[in-house]
Design a protein around this motif. Structure first.
Motif, PDB file in Angstrom:
ATOM      1  N   ALA A  56      -7.106  19.402  -5.941  1.00  7.44           N
ATOM      2  CA  ALA A  56      -6.105  20.097  -7.005  1.00  7.44           C
ATOM      3  C   ALA A  56      -5.116  19.149  -7.204  1.00  7.44           C
ATOM      4  O   ALA A  56      -4.677  18.461  -6.132  1.00  7.44           O
ATOM      5  CB  ALA A  56      -5.872  21.529  -6.720  1.00  7.44           C
ATOM      6  N   PRO A  57      -4.257  19.084  -7.973  1.00  4.94           N
ATOM      7  CA  PRO A  57      -3.019  18.189  -8.103  1.00  4.94           C
ATOM      8  C   PRO A  57      -2.101  18.553  -6.892  1.00  4.94           C
ATOM      9  O   PRO A  57      -2.064  19.784  -6.334  1.00  4.94           O
ATOM     10  CB  PRO A  57      -2.377  18.794  -9.459  1.00  4.94           C
TER      11      PRO A  57
ATOM     12  N   ALA B 288      -7.727  14.346  -1.055  1.00  4.22           N
ATOM     13  CA  ALA B 288      -9.156  14.787  -1.219  1.00  4.22           C
ATOM     14  C   ALA B 288     -10.303  13.591  -0.980  1.00  4.22           C
ATOM     15  O   ALA B 288     -11.483  13.895  -0.672  1.00  4.22           O
ATOM     16  CB  ALA B 288      -9.317  15.146  -2.817  1.00  4.22           C
ATOM     17  N   TYR B 289      -9.801  12.151  -1.046  1.00  3.66           N
ATOM     18  CA  TYR B 289     -11.001  11.381  -0.816  1.00  3.66           C
ATOM     19  C   TYR B 289     -11.130  10.984   0.856  1.00  3.66           C
ATOM     20  O   TYR B 289     -11.794  10.142   0.997  1.00  3.66           O
ATOM     21  CB  TYR B 289     -10.852  10.138  -1.622  1.00  3.66           C
ATOM     22  N   ILE B 290     -10.124  11.675   1.727  1.00  4.94           N
ATOM     23  CA  ILE B 290     -10.289  11.314   2.820  1.00  4.94           C
ATOM     24  C   ILE B 290     -10.905  12.440   3.595  1.00  4.94           C
ATOM     25  O   ILE B 290     -10.888  13.592   3.385  1.00  4.94           O
ATOM     26  CB  ILE B 290      -8.813  11.061   3.553  1.00  4.94           C
ATOM     27  N   ALA B 291     -12.027  12.161   4.394  1.00  3.66           N
ATOM     28  CA  ALA B 291     -12.761  12.965   5.106  1.00  3.66           C
ATOM     29  C   ALA B 291     -12.014  14.176   5.892  1.00  3.66           C
ATOM     30  O   ALA B 291     -10.959  13.785   6.437  1.00  3.66           O
ATOM     31  CB  ALA B 291     -13.704  12.420   6.203  1.00  3.66           C
TER      32      ALA B 291
ATOM     33  N   ASP C 111       1.118  10.499  -3.025  1.00  3.10           N
ATOM     34  CA  ASP C 111       0.700   9.891  -4.391  1.00  3.10           C
ATOM     35  C   ASP C 111       0.723  11.120  -5.315  1.00  3.10           C
ATOM     36  O   ASP C 111      -0.018  11.982  -5.071  1.00  3.10           O
ATOM     37  CB  ASP C 111      -0.818   9.266  -4.429  1.00  3.10           C
ATOM     38  N   GLU C 112       1.691  11.279  -6.230  1.00  6.38           N
ATOM     39  CA  GLU C 112       2.007  12.337  -7.114  1.00  6.38           C
ATOM     40  C   GLU C 112       0.774  12.553  -8.134  1.00  6.38           C
ATOM     41  O   GLU C 112       0.594  13.740  -8.338  1.00  6.38           O
ATOM     42  CB  GLU C 112       3.184  12.335  -8.010  1.00  6.38           C
ATOM     43  N   SER C 113      -0.140  11.677  -8.241  1.00  6.73           N
ATOM     44  CA  SER C 113      -1.164  11.761  -9.583  1.00  6.73           C
ATOM     45  C   SER C 113      -2.542  11.722  -8.683  1.00  6.73           C
ATOM     46  O   SER C 113      -3.344  12.173  -9.381  1.00  6.73           O
ATOM     47  CB  SER C 113      -1.215  10.561 -10.200  1.00  6.73           C
ATOM     48  N   GLY C 114      -2.645  11.874  -7.266  1.00 14.13           N
ATOM     49  CA  GLY C 114      -4.002  11.931  -6.929  1.00 14.13           C
ATOM     50  C   GLY C 114      -4.230  13.356  -6.310  1.00 14.13           C
ATOM     51  O   GLY C 114      -3.474  14.197  -6.529  1.00 14.13           O
TER      52      GLY C 114
ATOM     53  N   MET D 170       0.698  -1.127  -0.162  1.00 12.90           N
ATOM     54  CA  MET D 170       0.167   0.057  -0.020  1.00 12.90           C
ATOM     55  C   MET D 170       0.855   1.196   0.122  1.00 12.90           C
ATOM     56  O   MET D 170       1.745   1.326   0.724  1.00 12.90           O
ATOM     57  CB  MET D 170      -1.037   0.197   1.457  1.00 12.90           C
ATOM     58  N   THR D 171       0.488   2.217  -0.805  1.00 10.38           N
ATOM     59  CA  THR D 171       1.312   3.392  -0.915  1.00 10.38           C
ATOM     60  C   THR D 171       0.682   4.367   0.197  1.00 10.38           C
ATOM     61  O   THR D 171      -0.390   4.520   0.621  1.00 10.38           O
ATOM     62  CB  THR D 171       1.165   3.988  -2.421  1.00 10.38           C
TER      63      THR D 171
END
Length: 76
Positions: free
Chosen positions: A42-43, A27-30, A7-10, A1-2
Motif C-alpha cells: 500500500a502507499p 514492498a520490493y525487499i524480502a 520513498d513517498e511514492s513507493g 541513492m535514496t
C-alpha cells in the motif's frame, strides 16, 4: 541513492513480529525472518496510518505479559 524507507511514492508493507512490534517495510525487499505481513502493499501514508492505529502500546508483548502476571491483571 535514496533511502528506501523514505520513498513517498513507493509501495510498502506493514510487518509485525512475535513481540507485536510493527515495521514499515519497502514492498520490493524480502520480508525478514521473524516478521509477518500485517498489511499488504500500500502507499506509505496508508501503511503509517495503519501502524499508528494498530500499534498503540509500544511495549513488547513479553513485557506486557510479564507486567500482567506481576500485577495479577486479568484475574477474575
Amino acid at each position: 541513492m535514496t533511502n528506501p524507507f523514505e520513498d513517498e511514492s513507493g509501495p510498502y508493507l506493514v510487518l509485525v513480529n512475535e513481540e507485536g512490534q510493527h515495521s514499515l517495510w519497502p514492498a520490493y525487499i524480502a520480508v525478514p525472518a521473524g516478521w509477518t505481513v500485517a498489511l499488504a502493499a500500500a502507499p506509505r501514508s496508508e501503511c503509517l496510518a495503519h501502524i499508528e492505529k494498530n500499534w498503540v502500546d509500544m511495549r513488547p508483548l513479553s513485557l506486557v505479559h510479564a507486567t500482567a502476571a506481576r500485577t495479577g491483571a486479568g484475574r477474575a
